[in-house]
Design a protein around this motif. Sequence first.
Motif: not given
Ligand code: FAD
Length: 445
Positions: A11, A32-33, A80, A111, A282, A299-300
């Motif tokens: 995200g 990013e952590r 953060v 995100s 998420d 989900l992504a």
């Molecule tokens: P993320 O992509 O997890 O990013 C969040 C980031 O924020 C992390 O890197 C974290 O370190 C960082 N963060 C958190 N708190 C802080 C803070 N306080 N300060 C700085 N940084 C911070 N989805 C699908 O739709 N299809 C798939 O096939 C699929 N396969 C997957 C397989 C695996 C192994 C995993 C783990 C997930 C999969 N997903 C899949 C789910 C998908 O990856 C997530 O839904 C998506 O990445 C969510 O995005 P996000 O930005 O919310 O979180």
Amino acid sequence: KKILIVGGVAGGATTAARLRRLDEESQIVMFERGEYISFANCGLPYYIGEVIPQRDALLVQTVDGMSERFNMDIRNLSEVTAINREKKTVTVKNLKLGTTYEERYDVLVLSPGANPIKPPIKGLDEADNVFTLRNIPDTDAIKAHVDNKKPKSAVVIGGGFIGVEMAENLVHRGIKVTLVEMADQIMAPFDSEMVSILHKHVTDMGVELILSDGVSYFDQKGTKIGLNSGKVLDTELTILSIGVRPENELAKSSGLELGERGHIKVDQNMMTSDPNIYAIGDAIETIDYIYNEPAMVPLAWPANKQGRIVADRICGIDSKYPGTLGTSIAKVFDLTAASTGHNEKALARLGKTNYKTIHIHPGSHAGYYPGAFPISLKLIFEVPSGKILGAQGIGYDGVDKRIDVIATAIKGNLTVRDITNLELAYAPPYSSAKDPVNMAGYVAS
Ligand code: FAD
């Protein structure tokens, strides 16, 4: 304008890139952590399985590459730790140097994603062969364990998408896998009569499937797992994949409104209870597309779409999130399992009874052309309106296409009668003159 983004993967990175495309002037800082940004979470199991051979292929963007290309300030290894809403600042800890500083914002985007759940199971902290999978360091640790220790047996705890994908990839590495699931089925998006196809298939592929049983304790540094039933499993590698929990600490400590299960509440513009703070991915609670009920879908697609919407909003473009349908797909060894919308279990939870279901088993393409396999397709629709509420498909070929067409039909408000009218591409190697989606429509109406 100064825009800060917390989280640099799905995200966060999408938001940052879209913001820059829409607005060349604003200052964008992404925190990013971890060490890596914008990596392919969804590809991680396949790299462990050596289906994806190159580690570099997982790194979609690098800090330097993305900073330069999009003219933004990307700070990895930067956590953060607090939001100071009155002052409109965040507190940031530089994890490399151990220093802490404050950064001002006009707009803040959260995100932070979701963390694998690690329940307080006896012996878990002392176990050194139990892993969870979320990011590149987790992946490296699991792959190193497989490469160096060459385990012959593994236990995967949790039969969701990640658990099933890990089971398949460990089997691919020549490891004997036992999959333990607390519920009476794996892959929650599927109703029981559909999932039985998957149960048989994973078993046929050599996975020992243990359902309706959970982990009670780990013993002998994690090499033994005691189950609730009293059964004891030997294991040289354990993957704990029993679900995820939203990373809500920042939101919680700064008093943003949370949903019942701790997700950050947002409106259709992805705005939190503070108008200067948006949240996506998420970590949030949004609404389900069909009934407008609260929905938490990690989900992504939602994370990416929501990232675009936030960027639009910040740049004054009126863009609203329509809700999540939960369309998903997984490769389960040789089968494809895909679904969209609600299943019957979800409808029961929502107290809905005014629906019907149909099951059909059409060929993936014309039966007289080689290589056709039946698809098991279930359609759930409202009566008497014919509104489509959900679909599930399992088969060897052509499942993705049919579920995607039905997901599109739902978003287009098409009824079961309307989908008989979809004019879909046909030649014998691809489909039939009456496509499985048309056929589902005929049977339903
Ligand atoms: P993320 O992509 O997890 O990013 C969040 C980031 O924020 C992390 O890197 C974290 O370190 C960082 N963060 C958190 N708190 C802080 C803070 N306080 N300060 C700085 N940084 C911070 N989805 C699908 O739709 N299809 C798939 O096939 C699929 N396969 C997957 C397989 C695996 C192994 C995993 C783990 C997930 C999969 N997903 C899949 C789910 C998908 O990856 C997530 O839904 C998506 O990445 C969510 O995005 P996000 O930005 O919310 O979180």
